[in-house]
Design an enzyme around this catalytic site. Structure first.
Site, short mmCIF file in Angstrom:
data_model
loop_
_atom_site.label_atom_id
_atom_site.label_comp_id
_atom_site.label_asym_id
_atom_site.label_seq_id
_atom_site.Cartn_x
_atom_site.Cartn_y
_atom_site.Cartn_z
N CYS A 1 0.88 -1.16 0.00
CA CYS A 1 0.00 0.00 0.00
C CYS A 1 0.92 1.22 0.00
O CYS A 1 1.63 1.47 0.98
CB CYS A 1 -0.87 -0.08 1.26
SG CYS A 1 -1.98 1.30 1.46
N CYS B 1 -10.81 14.63 4.23
CA CYS B 1 -11.89 13.74 4.68
C CYS B 1 -11.84 13.66 6.20
O CYS B 1 -10.77 13.43 6.78
CB CYS B 1 -11.74 12.35 4.05
SG CYS B 1 -11.72 12.43 2.26
N CYS C 1 -10.36 10.49 8.25
CA CYS C 1 -9.08 9.93 7.80
C CYS C 1 -7.92 10.66 8.48
O CYS C 1 -7.85 11.89 8.47
CB CYS C 1 -8.99 10.09 6.28
SG CYS C 1 -7.35 9.75 5.61
N1 SAH Z 1 -6.97 9.31 -1.22
C1 SAH Z 1 -7.36 8.06 -1.77
C2 SAH Z 1 -6.44 6.91 -1.41
C3 SAH Z 1 -5.88 6.91 -0.01
S1 SAH Z 1 -7.07 6.63 1.26
C4 SAH Z 1 -8.79 7.75 -1.40
O1 SAH Z 1 -9.34 8.44 -0.56
O2 SAH Z 1 -9.35 6.84 -2.00
C5 SAH Z 1 -7.33 4.87 1.09
C6 SAH Z 1 -8.67 4.37 1.58
O3 SAH Z 1 -8.78 4.46 3.01
C7 SAH Z 1 -9.86 5.16 1.04
O4 SAH Z 1 -10.87 4.28 0.60
C8 SAH Z 1 -10.30 5.94 2.25
O5 SAH Z 1 -11.61 6.38 2.16
C9 SAH Z 1 -10.08 4.93 3.34
N2 SAH Z 1 -10.08 5.47 4.69
C10 SAH Z 1 -9.68 6.69 5.10
N3 SAH Z 1 -9.81 6.80 6.43
C11 SAH Z 1 -10.31 5.61 6.88
C12 SAH Z 1 -10.63 5.09 8.16
N4 SAH Z 1 -10.45 5.83 9.24
N5 SAH Z 1 -11.12 3.84 8.24
C13 SAH Z 1 -11.27 3.07 7.13
N6 SAH Z 1 -10.96 3.49 5.89
C14 SAH Z 1 -10.49 4.76 5.76
FE1 SF4 Z 2 -9.59 11.57 1.92
FE2 SF4 Z 2 -7.67 10.45 3.38
FE3 SF4 Z 2 -8.02 9.67 0.83
FE4 SF4 Z 2 -7.02 12.09 1.41
S1 SF4 Z 2 -6.06 10.13 1.89
S2 SF4 Z 2 -8.63 11.64 -0.08
S3 SF4 Z 2 -8.14 12.67 3.24
S4 SF4 Z 2 -9.46 9.41 2.52
#
Ligand code: SAH
Ligand code: SF4
Length: 346
Positions: free
Chosen positions: A100, A111, A114
């Protein structure tokens, strides 16, 4: 000076001017074919190895390396030359080994649930910084072959498209990964989805949806205000129709927020016409978001609702939660230390 995995063959040719031409292929093969450290490419004279070691510096310095899940999951924190930190996770499964990778230091998408989003954006990674994460992970995976890559680490890959694409080409062309073993995950950056639709390698696309009504989605994923669901749907539809590939949709289940029957119906209405596959994952805990992930029972119920609604859905097992290596938990240690002192939480 380009870093070791940023250097192009043309730049290497220039650097090696005065050397016999076959040296270029020897160096390239050492770096990518054999995953070697420059100083151990024994086909090269010692003096040349020393020169390359100095002139093509590595980009990543290991800060920490931690294991979880009985050694099946490894997480690294790396420091970059300018002091920014990124994280990489390696996951070994029975049938594959997946890395990853991070595409940015931090993330600007914000977000709420996250950890990377909570920490904010530092900068885009270069292609070499992305590829070097793979190289470190691939060496650690040996004797198994690192077979799959997901861009689900720190950052929004489609907000760093050109460098991402250079890195993807390096993984595909020089490191031998087939495009169908590479997955780009996006929060839903529509211009990036269009670029992927037209791109010259058929990599997989995963869209992080998490909510299929605009009000809820905007509260979780602020970028939804710029790229709302109707537009996102059209971009996904075009992607599926043009490429013939299967789309996957990520859905982190959040207690009482997006795990209801109503949410399942909205999700089904979005994904069914796209024939997308839904990956369900209970939300992983992060310092800045106090709502809990759904219980195991709620996850099962939600999955059953979806299947009844004719949706192809699987529940993803989380990895590395106890070392903050799970989805959405990546937020390099130094940043987290700042959060800890400023908010007093964790
Ligand atoms: N920015 C991209 C890729 C990195 S995040 C994206 O958002 O898709 C990778 C994945 O982790 C995404 O599906 C995101 O929504 C998820 N993710 C982020 N925070 C999370 C959390 N606290 N618990 C579970 N999945 C989470
Ligand atoms: Fe959203 Fe986290 Fe993916 Fe950035 S890395 S787009 S903040 S989920």
């Amino acid at each position: 000076m380009p870093t070791r995995y940023d250097v192009t063959k043309e730049e290497l040719t220039e650097l090696l001017s005065g050397e016999p031409r076959y040296r270029i292929d020897q160096v390239w093969h050492g770096l990518y074919g054999d995953l070697s450290e420059v100083h151990s490419v024994t086909t090269l004279p010692r003096a040349l190895r020393a020169r390359l070691d100095e002139q093509l510096p590595l980009a990543l310095q290991e800060v920490t390396k931690r294991l979880a899940d009985d050694g099946e999951t490894t997480k690294w924190v790396f420091r970059l030359a300018d002091g920014a930190n990124v994280e990489t996770v390696l996951m070994a499964y029975d049938d594959r080994v997946t890395a990853c990778l991070s595409s940015q230091a931090g993330c600007a998408m914000g977000c709420t649930f996250c950890a990377t989003g909570q920490a904010g954006f530092t900068r885009n990674l270069t292609a070499g910084e992305i590829v070097e994460q793979f190289i470190v992970a691939a060496r650690a995976a040996l004797p198994r072959r690192l077979s799959n890559v997901v861009f689900m680490g720190m950052g929004e890959p489609l907000a760093n498209f050109d460098r991402l694409w250079t890195a993807i080409h390096r993984l595909h062309d020089d490191l031998g990964l087939s495009a169908r073993r590479l997955t780009v995950s996006t929060v839903g950056i529509i211009p990036g989805i269009k670029k992927l639709t037209a791109a010259d390698l058929p990599v997989n696309l995963a869209v992080s949806l998490h909510a299929a009504n605009d009000a809820t989605r905007t509260s979780l994923v602020p970028m939804n205000a710029r790229y709302p669901l109707a537009d996102l749907f059209s971009a996904c539809e075009e992607y599926v129709e043009t490429t013939g590939r299967r789309l996957s949709v990520e859905w982190a289940l959040i207690d009482g927020v997006n795990d209801t029957e109503q949410a399942a119906r909205e999700l089904a209405a979005f994904v069914r016409p796209l024939r997308a596959h839904v990956n369900l994952i209970p939300l992983n805990p992060t310092p800045g978001y106090l709502v809990r992930g759904s219980s195991a029972q709620a996850v099962r119920d939600f999955a059953a609702d979806l299947i009844e609604l004719g949706v192809n859905a699987t529940v993803r097992r989380t990895r590395g939660v106890d070392i903050d290596a799970a989805c959405g938990q990546l937020a390099a240690e130094a940043v987290r230390a700042t959060l800890r002192t400023s908010s007093g939480t964790i």
